[in-house]
Design a protein around this motif. Structure first.
Motif, PDB file in Angstrom:
ATOM      1  N   ARG A  59      41.673  27.101  40.946  1.00  0.00           N
ATOM      2  CA  ARG A  59      40.894  28.518  40.784  1.00  0.00           C
ATOM      3  C   ARG A  59      39.628  27.721  40.154  1.00  0.00           C
ATOM      4  NH1 ARG A  59      45.673  31.871  38.214  1.00  0.00           N
ATOM      5  NH2 ARG A  59      45.905  30.032  37.013  1.00  0.00           N
ATOM      6  N   THR A  88      37.325  31.580  46.280  1.00  0.00           N
ATOM      7  CA  THR A  88      38.811  32.729  45.938  1.00  0.00           C
ATOM      8  C   THR A  88      39.478  32.784  46.956  1.00  0.00           C
ATOM      9  OG1 THR A  88      36.976  34.273  45.958  1.00  0.00           O
ATOM     10  CG2 THR A  88      37.037  33.716  43.976  1.00  0.00           C
ATOM     11  N   GLU A 236      28.552  44.706  28.133  1.00  0.00           N
ATOM     12  CA  GLU A 236      29.829  44.601  27.765  1.00  0.00           C
ATOM     13  C   GLU A 236      29.894  44.100  26.274  1.00  0.00           C
ATOM     14  OE1 GLU A 236      32.480  45.725  29.259  1.00  0.00           O
ATOM     15  OE2 GLU A 236      32.038  45.821  31.345  1.00  0.00           O
ATOM     16  N   ASP A 317      45.425  35.281  30.939  1.00  0.00           N
ATOM     17  CA  ASP A 317      46.124  35.286  32.371  1.00  0.00           C
ATOM     18  C   ASP A 317      46.942  36.458  32.233  1.00  0.00           C
ATOM     19  OD1 ASP A 317      47.718  33.288  30.906  1.00  0.00           O
ATOM     20  OD2 ASP A 317      48.281  32.487  33.029  1.00  0.00           O
ATOM     21  N   ASP A 340      40.709  41.719  29.675  1.00  0.00           N
ATOM     22  CA  ASP A 340      40.945  42.335  30.963  1.00  0.00           C
ATOM     23  C   ASP A 340      39.711  42.364  32.703  1.00  0.00           C
ATOM     24  OD1 ASP A 340      43.239  41.018  32.963  1.00  0.00           O
ATOM     25  OD2 ASP A 340      44.047  43.274  32.358  1.00  0.00           O
ATOM     26  N   PRO A 341      39.040  41.428  32.738  1.00  0.00           N
ATOM     27  CA  PRO A 341      38.231  42.123  33.640  1.00  0.00           C
ATOM     28  C   PRO A 341      38.774  41.630  35.092  1.00  0.00           C
ATOM     29  CG  PRO A 341      37.293  40.030  32.835  1.00  0.00           C
ATOM     30  CD  PRO A 341      38.490  40.474  32.025  1.00  0.00           C
ATOM     31  N   HIS A 342      37.945  42.347  35.732  1.00  0.00           N
ATOM     32  CA  HIS A 342      38.635  41.648  37.040  1.00  0.00           C
ATOM     33  C   HIS A 342      38.284  40.208  37.802  1.00  0.00           C
ATOM     34  CE1 HIS A 342      39.393  42.161  42.036  1.00  0.00           C
ATOM     35  NE2 HIS A 342      37.359  41.767  41.273  1.00  0.00           N
ATOM     36  N   LEU A 343      36.227  40.321  37.246  1.00  0.00           N
ATOM     37  CA  LEU A 343      35.959  38.951  37.814  1.00  0.00           C
ATOM     38  C   LEU A 343      35.923  38.324  36.212  1.00  0.00           C
ATOM     39  CD1 LEU A 343      33.784  37.319  39.807  1.00  0.00           C
ATOM     40  CD2 LEU A 343      32.066  38.474  38.051  1.00  0.00           C
ATOM     41  N   PRO A 344      36.674  37.336  36.839  1.00  0.00           N
ATOM     42  CA  PRO A 344      37.224  36.523  35.227  1.00  0.00           C
ATOM     43  C   PRO A 344      35.903  35.188  34.681  1.00  0.00           C
ATOM     44  CG  PRO A 344      38.984  35.785  37.044  1.00  0.00           C
ATOM     45  CD  PRO A 344      37.630  36.725  37.668  1.00  0.00           C
ATOM     46  N   ASP A 347      35.192  37.111  31.546  1.00  0.00           N
ATOM     47  CA  ASP A 347      35.818  36.557  30.310  1.00  0.00           C
ATOM     48  C   ASP A 347      34.879  35.013  30.079  1.00  0.00           C
ATOM     49  OD1 ASP A 347      37.402  37.944  29.476  1.00  0.00           O
ATOM     50  OD2 ASP A 347      38.910  37.046  31.219  1.00  0.00           O
TER      51      ASP A 347
END
Length: 387
Positions: A59, A88, A236, A317, A340-344, A347
């Motif tokens: 990843r 991805t 954010e 994760d 806990d975003p859709h796009l890591p 973070d």
């Protein structure tokens, strides 16, 4: 009536002056037709050649380490690096996440999208596309450039098929702090694969090690976040922290796959990204790889007290230990956040801005954060290590 006439006369004189000025400057003014489309600038072809690769291992964290190694190798042999998309479940253009221009301050680069647009038909046309695989010359194995996922879908995303396959046995792993090796690599590759005969070297995987060479960590400074994407991270943080930007960030790996990973990692002298915190002779231990909830609460509490912050940001994760941390930090009036975003990458950007960061030494996701923070002079540690 006299004033009226004077007004008309003044207007006429002004018009005559303006006409004279217009005529006198007419030859010096370039008229631009704004209705015409802006011409796309074609980059100059690099006669020293190009390197292309598929970032097809793991990843984001693993791919980022391979990116760093590929930049080092391209610099070593002085070829332009074709910057591939991250992989991805689809190809994600590098420019979606990072700025391209900063990379040019390290070495010559071109995005894969631009390379195929400008040179895919003229300089690297169908019929002349070679794939390069690391295999012994006498190996019975074939060079499988596109077999399996993500290899096939990655190249298919650019409509690339290979007309010839070349096995190579010399190393393609560079360390920019090892000057002798950098010189040796260029000599070896120039001798065996000169740009005049091999203008584009398309590797099956990245020309890099995993884990990355420690000497290449400084290349991280050329990874600058896409400004629009980073602005979203700032929004954010403003929403979560209400203007109080002092916070501790932590990264947890708590998924089922990580339990299995740590079983293999414990007592190993080197495992995945563990070289970022272990010296020669040291071994991976359980707390650094998979700390208990009690370990996480204890070390995090020490950090928020030491840095006197009002917020804790959790990236994970799987399990976040949100309840345990919230209860432990409530007496300190520390608010706990788990986006806990859709796009890591969200973070990653937020963790990079924390006043203090605790990460998982074995994780390449943590490794990306740690390299960025080191470049920017921000303090960090790992689970199982002192705050």
């Amino acid at each position: 009536m006299e004033d009226f006439c004077r007004g008309i006369l003044s207007t006429i004189l002004l018009l005559l002056v303006c006409q004279e000025l217009t005529l006198s400057f007419a030859d010096d003014v370039e008229v631009v037709d704004l209705t015409k489309p802006v011409e796309d600038t074609v980059p100059e072809w690099d006669d020293n050649g190009y390197i292309m690769f598929c970032p097809c291992m793991g990843r984001f964290g693993n791919q980022a380490e391979h990116y760093v190694g590929a930049l080092a190798f391209a610099k070593a042999i002085d070829r332009t690096l074709v910057l591939p998309p991250f992989r991805t479940y689809i190809n994600v253009p590098l420019s979606d996440w990072f700025q391209i221009e900063p990379f040019t301050h390290f070495h010559k680069v071109i995005t894969m999208e631009d390379f195929m647009k400008h040179f895919g038909e003229t300089k690297w046309p169908v019929g002349e596309r070679r794939g390069y695989c690391w295999l012994p010359q006498n190996s019975p194995n074939e060079c499988q450039m596109k077999n399996g996922n993500p290899f096939g879908p990655f190249w298919d995303g650019f409509h690339i098929d290979f007309d010839e396959y070349i096995k190579f046995g010399i190393t393609n792993q560079a360390d920019i702090t090892n000057a002798d090796r950098m010189v040796w690599l260029k000599s070896e590759w120039d001798q065996k694969y000169p740009a005049s005969q091999h203008p584009v070297i398309a590797f099956r995987g990245a020309p890099a090690t995993f884990p990355m060479a420690a000497g290449n960590r400084q290349i991280q400074k050329y990874f600058k976040w896409n400004l629009q994407l980073f602005a979203k991270a700032e929004d954010e943080m403003a929403r979560l922290f209400h203007g109080d930007k002092k916070f501790v960030g932590i990264h947890l790996r708590t998924g089922q796959d990580w339990i299995s990973t740590c079983k293999h990692a414990v007592d190993s002298p080197s495992f995945m990204a563990s070289s970022q915190c272990l010296s020669r002779g040291e071994k991976v231990f359980q707390e650094m790889c998979y700390p208990t909830a009690e370990d996480v609460v204890k070390q995090t509490t020490e950090a928020v007290q030491k840095y006197a912050v009002g917020h804790l940001y959790i990236a994970t994760d799987k399990l976040s230990y949100f309840q345990e941390l919230s209860e432990a930090l409530e007496p300190l009036q520390v608010k706990v956040h788990h986006l806990d975003p859709h796009l890591p990458q969200m973070d990653l950007m937020i963790l990079g801005q924390a006043d203090f960061f605790i990460g998982n030494c074995v994780s390449s996701f943590t490794s990306f954060v740690k390299r960025e923070r080191d470049i920017n002079g921000k303090p960090s540690t790992f689970w199982g290590f002192p705050v």
